[in-house]
Write a protein that holds these residues in place. Sequence first.
Motif, PDB file in Angstrom:
ATOM      1  N   ARG A  20       0.848  -1.189   0.000  1.00 29.73           N
ATOM      2  CA  ARG A  20       0.000   0.000   0.000  1.00 29.73           C
ATOM      3  C   ARG A  20       0.886   1.242   0.000  1.00 29.73           C
ATOM      4  NH1 ARG A  20      -5.603  -0.417   0.616  1.00 29.73           N
ATOM      5  NH2 ARG A  20      -5.361   1.708   1.346  1.00 29.73           N
ATOM      6  N   THR A  21       0.444   2.221  -0.700  1.00 32.70           N
ATOM      7  CA  THR A  21       1.196   3.469  -0.738  1.00 32.70           C
ATOM      8  C   THR A  21       0.520   4.487   0.178  1.00 32.70           C
ATOM      9  OG1 THR A  21      -0.082   4.207  -2.638  1.00 32.70           O
ATOM     10  CG2 THR A  21       1.999   3.117  -3.091  1.00 32.70           C
ATOM     11  N   ALA A  22       1.269   5.448   0.548  1.00 30.58           N
ATOM     12  CA  ALA A  22       0.738   6.484   1.433  1.00 30.58           C
ATOM     13  C   ALA A  22      -0.279   7.336   0.689  1.00 30.58           C
ATOM     14  CB  ALA A  22       1.877   7.356   1.944  1.00 30.58           C
ATOM     15  N   ARG A  23      -1.315   7.748   1.388  1.00 33.90           N
ATOM     16  CA  ARG A  23      -2.382   8.528   0.759  1.00 33.90           C
ATOM     17  C   ARG A  23      -1.895   9.885   0.261  1.00 33.90           C
ATOM     18  NH1 ARG A  23      -7.794   6.735   2.145  1.00 33.90           N
ATOM     19  NH2 ARG A  23      -7.617   5.001   3.591  1.00 33.90           N
ATOM     20  N   GLU A  24      -0.922  10.459   0.912  1.00 35.83           N
ATOM     21  CA  GLU A  24      -0.464  11.782   0.505  1.00 35.83           C
ATOM     22  C   GLU A  24       0.373  11.756  -0.778  1.00 35.83           C
ATOM     23  OE1 GLU A  24       2.230  10.152   3.687  1.00 35.83           O
ATOM     24  OE2 GLU A  24       0.112  10.615   3.635  1.00 35.83           O
ATOM     25  N   LEU A  25       0.754  10.579  -1.240  1.00 33.33           N
ATOM     26  CA  LEU A  25       1.504  10.485  -2.486  1.00 33.33           C
ATOM     27  C   LEU A  25       0.609  10.626  -3.714  1.00 33.33           C
ATOM     28  CD1 LEU A  25       4.019   7.598  -1.786  1.00 33.33           C
ATOM     29  CD2 LEU A  25       4.433  10.044  -1.773  1.00 33.33           C
ATOM     30  N   TYR A  26      -0.672  10.287  -3.580  1.00 34.59           N
ATOM     31  CA  TYR A  26      -1.576  10.292  -4.728  1.00 34.59           C
ATOM     32  C   TYR A  26      -1.717  11.680  -5.362  1.00 34.59           C
ATOM     33  CZ  TYR A  26      -5.773   9.820  -7.524  1.00 34.59           C
ATOM     34  OH  TYR A  26      -6.670   9.853  -8.551  1.00 34.59           O
ATOM     35  N   PRO A  27      -2.010  12.736  -4.610  1.00 37.50           N
ATOM     36  CA  PRO A  27      -2.133  14.059  -5.249  1.00 37.50           C
ATOM     37  C   PRO A  27      -0.844  14.512  -5.927  1.00 37.50           C
ATOM     38  CG  PRO A  27      -3.016  14.130  -3.026  1.00 37.50           C
ATOM     39  CD  PRO A  27      -2.342  12.806  -3.185  1.00 37.50           C
ATOM     40  N   ASP A  28       0.288  14.213  -5.310  1.00 34.83           N
ATOM     41  CA  ASP A  28       1.565  14.582  -5.940  1.00 34.83           C
ATOM     42  C   ASP A  28       1.764  13.841  -7.252  1.00 34.83           C
ATOM     43  OD1 ASP A  28       2.124  16.271  -3.855  1.00 34.83           O
ATOM     44  OD2 ASP A  28       3.327  14.788  -2.762  1.00 34.83           O
ATOM     45  N   ALA A  29       1.415  12.557  -7.266  1.00 34.10           N
ATOM     46  CA  ALA A  29       1.565  11.769  -8.487  1.00 34.10           C
ATOM     47  C   ALA A  29       0.632  12.277  -9.583  1.00 34.10           C
ATOM     48  CB  ALA A  29       1.284  10.296  -8.199  1.00 34.10           C
ATOM     49  N   VAL A  30      -0.587  12.610  -9.216  1.00 35.06           N
ATOM     50  CA  VAL A  30      -1.540  13.143 -10.205  1.00 35.06           C
ATOM     51  C   VAL A  30      -1.050  14.480 -10.741  1.00 35.06           C
ATOM     52  CG1 VAL A  30      -3.883  14.061 -10.488  1.00 35.06           C
ATOM     53  CG2 VAL A  30      -3.527  11.913  -9.291  1.00 35.06           C
ATOM     54  N   ARG A  31      -0.578  15.343  -9.877  1.00 40.62           N
ATOM     55  CA  ARG A  31      -0.083  16.651 -10.300  1.00 40.62           C
ATOM     56  C   ARG A  31       1.129  16.497 -11.224  1.00 40.62           C
ATOM     57  NH1 ARG A  31      -0.522  18.878  -5.785  1.00 40.62           N
ATOM     58  NH2 ARG A  31       1.476  18.258  -4.903  1.00 40.62           N
ATOM     59  N   ARG A  32       2.030  15.606 -10.856  1.00 42.90           N
ATOM     60  CA  ARG A  32       3.221  15.390 -11.678  1.00 42.90           C
ATOM     61  C   ARG A  32       2.850  14.784 -13.035  1.00 42.90           C
ATOM     62  NH1 ARG A  32       7.504  12.417  -8.537  1.00 42.90           N
ATOM     63  NH2 ARG A  32       7.706  14.481  -7.641  1.00 42.90           N
ATOM     64  N   GLY A  33       1.923  13.834 -13.023  1.00 42.52           N
ATOM     65  CA  GLY A  33       1.488  13.221 -14.274  1.00 42.52           C
ATOM     66  C   GLY A  33       0.795  14.218 -15.182  1.00 42.52           C
ATOM     67  N   THR A  34      -0.037  15.081 -14.582  1.00 44.87           N
ATOM     68  CA  THR A  34      -0.714  16.115 -15.367  1.00 44.87           C
ATOM     69  C   THR A  34       0.290  17.072 -15.981  1.00 44.87           C
ATOM     70  OG1 THR A  34      -2.609  15.956 -13.876  1.00 44.87           O
ATOM     71  CG2 THR A  34      -2.475  17.911 -15.256  1.00 44.87           C
ATOM     72  N   ARG A  35       1.298  17.437 -15.192  1.00 41.75           N
ATOM     73  CA  ARG A  35       2.333  18.345 -15.695  1.00 41.75           C
ATOM     74  C   ARG A  35       3.105  17.702 -16.848  1.00 41.75           C
ATOM     75  NH1 ARG A  35       6.837  19.724 -11.606  1.00 41.75           N
ATOM     76  NH2 ARG A  35       5.262  18.584 -10.495  1.00 41.75           N
ATOM     77  N   ILE A  36       3.437  16.434 -16.716  1.00 38.26           N
ATOM     78  CA  ILE A  36       4.173  15.739 -17.780  1.00 38.26           C
ATOM     79  C   ILE A  36       3.338  15.675 -19.046  1.00 38.26           C
ATOM     80  CG2 ILE A  36       5.066  13.485 -18.474  1.00 38.26           C
ATOM     81  CD1 ILE A  36       6.002  13.118 -15.573  1.00 38.26           C
ATOM     82  N   LEU A  37       2.052  15.336 -18.903  1.00 39.70           N
ATOM     83  CA  LEU A  37       1.182  15.276 -20.081  1.00 39.70           C
ATOM     84  C   LEU A  37       1.038  16.648 -20.729  1.00 39.70           C
ATOM     85  CD1 LEU A  37      -1.637  12.866 -18.900  1.00 39.70           C
ATOM     86  CD2 LEU A  37       0.173  12.417 -20.546  1.00 39.70           C
ATOM     87  N   ARG A  38       0.934  17.704 -19.923  1.00 44.43           N
ATOM     88  CA  ARG A  38       0.806  19.059 -20.468  1.00 44.43           C
ATOM     89  C   ARG A  38       2.078  19.455 -21.223  1.00 44.43           C
ATOM     90  NH1 ARG A  38      -1.165  21.474 -16.133  1.00 44.43           N
ATOM     91  NH2 ARG A  38       0.888  21.972 -15.295  1.00 44.43           N
TER      92      ARG A  38
END
Length: 82
Positions: A20-38
């Motif tokens: 299991r991963t920490a819950r606070e990692l999810y928003p950072d991963a989404v933000r980073r993924g969105t930035r990479i896609l942009r």
Amino acid sequence: MSRADREAAARRIMVGTPPRTARELYPDAVRRGTRILRRRRTTRRLLWLLLCAALLAFTVWALVAEPWTRPPSETTPTLTDW
């Protein structure tokens, strides 16, 4: 560690449930993924724009320079009928 031991350890890891991963990692991963896609989308659009600009510049140059026509001769032809 022998090969059989390594294979058994790899099988245990693959069969088991993922950690299991920490819950606070999810928003950072989404933000980073969105930035990479942009960034990828912006880069792709800029490259398409550059390609279109190069194609337009080549077309304008070809229409102005007409490289397919024979250049005018530099010297006058000899006069033989005199």
